[in-house]
Design a protein around this motif. Structure first.
Motif, short mmCIF file in Angstrom:
data_model
loop_
_atom_site.label_atom_id
_atom_site.label_comp_id
_atom_site.label_asym_id
_atom_site.label_seq_id
_atom_site.Cartn_x
_atom_site.Cartn_y
_atom_site.Cartn_z
N TYR A 109 0.46 -1.33 -0.19
CA TYR A 109 -0.26 0.14 0.11
C TYR A 109 0.84 0.79 0.17
CZ TYR A 109 -3.87 3.19 2.01
OH TYR A 109 -5.21 3.93 1.72
N ASN A 135 -12.73 -3.74 -10.89
CA ASN A 135 -12.40 -4.33 -9.39
C ASN A 135 -14.10 -5.30 -9.72
OD1 ASN A 135 -10.41 -4.80 -7.94
ND2 ASN A 135 -10.43 -2.66 -7.27
N ASN B 3 -5.20 7.69 -0.70
CA ASN B 3 -6.03 6.64 -0.71
C ASN B 3 -7.36 5.78 -1.45
OD1 ASN B 3 -4.78 7.87 1.31
ND2 ASN B 3 -5.69 8.06 2.87
N GLU B 4 -8.19 6.44 -1.92
CA GLU B 4 -9.54 5.77 -2.39
C GLU B 4 -8.46 4.95 -3.41
OE1 GLU B 4 -12.84 7.33 -4.23
OE2 GLU B 4 -12.17 8.58 -3.54
N ILE B 5 -7.67 5.53 -4.48
CA ILE B 5 -7.10 4.31 -5.06
C ILE B 5 -6.13 3.54 -4.85
CG2 ILE B 5 -5.39 5.08 -7.33
CD1 ILE B 5 -6.26 8.23 -7.41
N ALA B 6 -5.48 3.72 -3.54
CA ALA B 6 -4.35 2.78 -2.92
C ALA B 6 -5.59 1.80 -2.83
CB ALA B 6 -3.79 3.55 -2.02
N ASN B 7 -6.32 1.51 -1.98
CA ASN B 7 -7.65 0.79 -2.13
C ASN B 7 -8.44 -0.01 -3.01
OD1 ASN B 7 -7.80 1.61 0.82
ND2 ASN B 7 -8.77 3.06 0.71
N GLU B 8 -8.37 0.51 -3.79
CA GLU B 8 -8.96 -0.39 -5.48
C GLU B 8 -7.83 -1.54 -5.83
OE1 GLU B 8 -11.56 -0.39 -6.61
OE2 GLU B 8 -12.98 1.58 -5.15
N TYR B 9 -6.36 -0.45 -5.47
CA TYR B 9 -5.66 -1.24 -6.35
C TYR B 9 -5.40 -2.58 -4.98
CZ TYR B 9 -0.78 -2.35 -7.39
OH TYR B 9 0.64 -3.35 -7.72
N ILE B 10 -5.24 -2.36 -3.72
CA ILE B 10 -4.99 -3.34 -2.61
C ILE B 10 -6.34 -4.16 -3.19
CG2 ILE B 10 -5.25 -3.78 -0.32
CD1 ILE B 10 -2.58 -2.94 -1.38
N ASN B 11 -7.66 -4.21 -3.54
CA ASN B 11 -8.12 -4.66 -3.71
C ASN B 11 -8.47 -5.02 -4.83
OD1 ASN B 11 -10.28 -3.93 -1.08
ND2 ASN B 11 -11.15 -2.62 -2.48
N LEU B 12 -7.64 -5.10 -6.20
CA LEU B 12 -8.06 -5.59 -7.07
C LEU B 12 -6.35 -7.32 -7.11
CD1 LEU B 12 -7.68 -5.33 -10.06
CD2 LEU B 12 -5.55 -4.35 -10.29
#
Lengths: 143, 143
Positions: A109, A135, B3-12
DNA sequence: GTATTTAGTAATAATTTTATTACTAATATT
DNA sequence: AATATTAGTAATAAAATTATTACTAAATAC
């Protein structure tokens, strides 16, 4: 069209691979295979029986008996009888087990957030939207 | 936003994990670690020295001497002296080595194409666009 | 220019992982 | 209801991986 999408998907994987490599990094003393088991259970986001882990990771179920037992003793996961199939045992991570994974993800992250700076504002908005879309649609495809 | 983008990335990543698991499947007789080495070199898309592989996979460089030697004898990769750093050796896959990976990817490709049917036409267009966008932007972020 | 660090090789012992066989209990097949 | 299959356990030997130490040659630091 279908081929085009599949190609984009295939290209996506190497683009994420650097993050996946990060997952090899162990803070606690786990063997590679133990890490993989914990990671596998974490990724699936549900309790798994030994067979599922065994076939998912291509390791013999006979190995898992010991691996799981050790991880259980050390408090990373718990076993619970499967009420649906009385032969089976369902394995899930304890908070301690999940913590191991979360630590790795925190680093991924952080790195990602840092490289986000290489995009301008418009690109950031686009990326956010596109990631979200991917996603949502990938999840729908799994169902 | 970041943060929003990083969260989407982590979810990917978990959304792609099922495909990654597929990469464990070996058609030829390779040990797990040998597979990982070949996969790692393939993913990086460039020749790597032993140190890079060693730190990327979290295995000791001393191990790699043997692993690489065996894979070289069996024709999956080649070593070439690094002209920039005369201590180092650059490892790259032979066509035979690349073929191993391509086989795995063919299966991932096939599965993905199949589950694409679960999306309607509009969703397919969206997915294609979004995947393309993600790939372009992630690549840009790496630079 | 000397000292230190780095990339790779080598050999060994300790540990982990793999392969094999066999067994129990529950499920699925017929 | 008998039979075959499946999930998990157990024990053992073989093979692979890990850890340790040591060495050479090239690169880097001072």
């Amino acid at each position: 069209m279908k081929n085009e999408i599949a190609n984009e998907y295939i290209n996506l994987i190497p683009n994420l691979f650097s993050s996946f490599s990060e997952l090899n990094k162990n803070s606690v003393a786990l063997t590679h295979i133990q890490s993989h088991v914990i990671e596998f259970v974490y990724m699936q986001k549900r309790a798994l029986n030994l067979k599922e882990i065994s076939s998912g990771l291509e390791i013999a179920k006979q190995q898992l008996t010991n691996i799981i037992a050790d991880l259980e003793v050390r408090g990373y996961l718990v076993k619970a009888p499967d009420t649906k199939d009385k032969r089976a045992v369902l394995v899930s991570l304890t908070p301690k087990g999940e913590e191991i994974e979360r630590e790795k993800w925190a680093e991924i992250y952080g790195r990602f957030s840092k490289s986000l700076d290489r995009l301008n504002d418009e690109e950031k908005v686009d990326l956010n939207f596109a990631l979200h879309k991917v996603n949502v649609l990938l999840k729908k495809m799994e169902e």
